[in-house]
Design an enzyme around this catalytic site. Sequence first.
Site, PDB file in Angstrom:
ATOM      1  N   CYS A 113       6.174   9.319   4.231  1.00  0.00           N
ATOM      2  CA  CYS A 113       5.963   7.950   3.776  1.00  0.00           C
ATOM      3  C   CYS A 113       7.059   7.474   2.817  1.00  0.00           C
ATOM      4  O   CYS A 113       7.431   6.308   2.832  1.00  0.00           O
ATOM      5  CB  CYS A 113       4.598   7.797   3.150  1.00  0.00           C
ATOM      6  SG  CYS A 113       4.304   8.905   1.780  1.00  0.00           S
ATOM      7  N   HIS A 157       0.575   8.458  -1.290  1.00  0.00           N
ATOM      8  CA  HIS A 157       1.214   7.626  -0.271  1.00  0.00           C
ATOM      9  C   HIS A 157       2.157   6.654  -0.973  1.00  0.00           C
ATOM     10  O   HIS A 157       1.992   6.346  -2.148  1.00  0.00           O
ATOM     11  CB  HIS A 157       0.131   6.877   0.511  1.00  0.00           C
ATOM     12  CG  HIS A 157       0.649   6.151   1.704  1.00  0.00           C
ATOM     13  ND1 HIS A 157       1.359   6.768   2.712  1.00  0.00           N
ATOM     14  CD2 HIS A 157       0.559   4.844   2.083  1.00  0.00           C
ATOM     15  CE1 HIS A 157       1.680   5.884   3.633  1.00  0.00           C
ATOM     16  NE2 HIS A 157       1.206   4.694   3.264  1.00  0.00           N
ATOM     17  N   ASP A 207       2.926  -1.874   4.951  1.00  0.00           N
ATOM     18  CA  ASP A 207       3.027  -0.418   5.013  1.00  0.00           C
ATOM     19  C   ASP A 207       3.789  -0.031   6.274  1.00  0.00           C
ATOM     20  O   ASP A 207       3.231  -0.025   7.363  1.00  0.00           O
ATOM     21  CB  ASP A 207       1.631   0.205   5.009  1.00  0.00           C
ATOM     22  CG  ASP A 207       1.713   1.710   4.856  1.00  0.00           C
ATOM     23  OD1 ASP A 207       2.842   2.252   4.912  1.00  0.00           O
ATOM     24  OD2 ASP A 207       0.654   2.344   4.692  1.00  0.00           O
TER      25      ASP A 207
END
Lengths: 647, 334
Positions: free
Chosen positions: A409, A451, A467
């Site tokens: 991520c 994250h 995202d």
Amino acid sequence: MNPDRLDRTQILALLAVLTGLLLPHAGRLPSWLLGALAILFGWRIWLIRTQGRMPPKWVLLPITFGLIVGVFIEFRTLLGRTGGIALFAALIGAKLLETRSRRDALLLVYLGYFLVVTNLLFDQTMALAAYLCAMVLIITTLLIGWHTLGGWTGQWRVAFKQARFAGVLMLQALPVMALLFVFFPRIEGPLWRLPQDRGSIRSGLADSMSPGSFSNMSKDDSVAFRVSFEGERPAQELLYWRGPVFLDYDGRTWTQSPPNATTSPRIEGGTQPPLRYAITLEPHQRPWLLALDMPATVPDEGRMSDQLQLVGRRQVSKRLRLELSAYLQYRAGVDEDEAMLARALVLPEEGNPRARQQAAAWRTLPPQARVDAVLQLFTGQGLQYTLAPPLYGSNAVDDFVYGGKQGFCEHFAGAFVFMMRAAGVPARVVGGYQGGEENGDYLIVRQADAHAWAEVWLEGQGWQRVDPTFAVAPSRIEEGLASAVNDSDLPYLLRLDNNLVKRAQLALDSMVNGWNQWVIGYTPERQRQVLKRLGITDLLSGKFVAVFLGSIGLCIALIAGWLLWRMRPPKPDAARQLWDSFCRRLAAYDLVPARAEGPRDFAQRAMARLPQRETEIQAILDCYLAARYGSGGGLEQLKQRVVGFGR
Amino acid sequence: MHPAPPPRRTWLAGLLAPLQQRWNRWLQRRHPHGMVAQRLTQNRVYIFLSRSGLVFCIMLVAMLGGAINYDLALAYLLVFLLASMALASVFHTFRNLLGLSLMPGRADPCFAGEVARFEVILENDSRLPRHNLGLRFEGPVEASDVAPGDTARVWLPLSASKRGWLVAPRLRIETHWPLGVFQAWSYAFFSQRALVYPKPENDPPPLPMAATGDGEGTLTPRGQDDFAGLRPFQRGDSPRHVAWKVAARDDALMVKEFHGQAAEALWLDWDAASGLIDTEARLSRLTAWVLAAHAAGLAYGLRLPGEVLAADQGEAHRDACLAALALHGIREAT
């Protein structure tokens, strides 16, 4: 025998319980001190076995002094947690060697209670609580032993009886203890702060993001925080737990600029009412608080920063429970400060030419179209979400997007924000946690759920969450980490299948959560809430005092009543009851037995007064003596005669 | 003789003395007097923190400070547990005395300078045992347990300095059971009396045989060959008169008795203790003689101013003589 003398069994029990209380500290104390303690304890045991004489003062004083100096040299202080405990342990060891009488031992027993508290400084788990509870029982047994006649030697039955009584006493104390726990006015600590008290272990998010910082956490199954929602739990893909915001990029590392809490952008909620929930953070030794994106209210414990981040008033060094609420749909910072927007466009002078060039070409598109273009580029490039990305060089974004194409991520978020800035859209990286695991009525969020995502500022819409990981690997967001990667690499707890280890762990976590919420997490705020539910709004109000003292008084009255009932006079035996009834009948003739008058004397007196009933009285006396003091039996006969006497 | 050191803190003592007196008067009104059994009813049992209880409280406060400072919920819990246990122990301590009956028992006579012993009987008519009851006048504590429905006898020492009646002071009964954080106590004013005999003179001159004898200066008390029979051994009998052969055979100590002649009786006379002007010194000497005469198995009489005890022998006679000596010149206490 001197009643003040100590029993060797009791001394051994005292030594055992002190050892048991020092044992959890063993890892924290220096080895030389442990050795010295072992010698001192051993010396005392040897003295018991040989009935030897205690060392004189001129031996003991240098030993004590030496230990104190040693502790000071080791810790550079005699205060604080570890130094204080080391000093305490050294003093207990020395005191053992001059413990002759019960009075000395009494002091050690009190110090034993104190040692229990020192254990709680480091750990407050249920297991330790159960262990210490047993220790308190033993200490209390010793205390009762000191105040009971006769020692224990060779009489474990006596010791066991005293232990049982100690248990009864503890049980009797439980209701009052619970009331005190709930009602006793809690004060926000600390009263004083000692050096070395600040927690040293840091886990969880850092205040910067560089390649590997998130993927390293992906196998850490320790709990970051737990959440219980008031009402419906939102969908998994909405659970973005907002943490530090990374604004500055130096070509390799994204860093958090110190949050400024004097001003914060305006947040507007959508049509839905804010979602209310309670979050219990595990200590992470950082000032920021985790909150569901986007926080609707600011708790007393924190403030809202200029980067829409909740920051605590101090480091989260102990478990912290927060009552929060969040807008799942929001417009935040529509009127964002120019300076902030300018900072959200800054890129390093050099590096990543290819990404820069491609993004610059999109500057002509409307901002929203630029966002979509980058996301399309990511999916079009076939980027892969993986736990073990390769290490990229100085042009990390180019290498990732156009070269290795494998990332976690932090790579996705970093590359996305880089390209957005290059395309002229203010953007920043947000760190935090995503998702969580449902366990009963609450949600567990682990370190592995850490994250990073992006936030872009669009005219008229303010800061919007994007995202890029979701665009590439939607299952990571919708179903969790384990579904997006090969889960045999993960620890049992993080895997998808419902394995036994995981189920047992979850059941245990549920218990731990209750313990944390109601025992460990019983803070001043929590107390206010509980009391409010009882209709008490003000501590020290008349109602509070009435409820508090009244309930404690009731508990005490129950104990007192129970004791009074237990010590009622013993029931006389059947023969005695009949004799008493006979005496009551004689009272009609003004014949009442005197205090010291036995049955025989009384019967003689009665016969003298009532010569016409002499044979009757004699028969009753004989029956009574036979029934009570003789071989027994004859009760029926006695009864008949006594009843017959009345007529 | 050194002058007695000036009492310290006199101003404080001066302030407290009236309070102390009031306290004592108040206590005496609350508790019955005399040789009667006393039941420790609720209003006669007092309870307060003991000295170690004070230390316990200080420790609890320190622990509470730590709990607040480090925000340790479990430390709070422990402090509250210990405090609640101390609170519950109040009732256990209190009930340990509550309803107990105290009865005055016998009192053993002793010689001046020795320790008199007073018997106190404790009766427990409840279903719970009573633990570690400490009794004392002023001196050391004598402790005892009392089982349910049982009685216990405790002998309390009290040092006797003067001959005559030794009246027991206020009796204090206390208990620290079970935790020692609280102590419950009560008082009894039994005014038990023990007879204190005069202190026997050390190294007294030999018995004044000549003064009463036939001129020879020595006296054969009951002729040693006029064997009269056997009687059971009593304390104070001379070992020389024990019939050891009988003892070896029968397991019972018997003493050989001999015919004594009344005319040969020894008279211990106040005037015979001449050379001593001091009354107490004379009484001391006579006491020593009574003991010596009894130990020798003699029949003896005692002649005091205003009181004559006819010649006799045996324990009862010795005790009567000692009592007469103890109370000589002392008005019978009422």
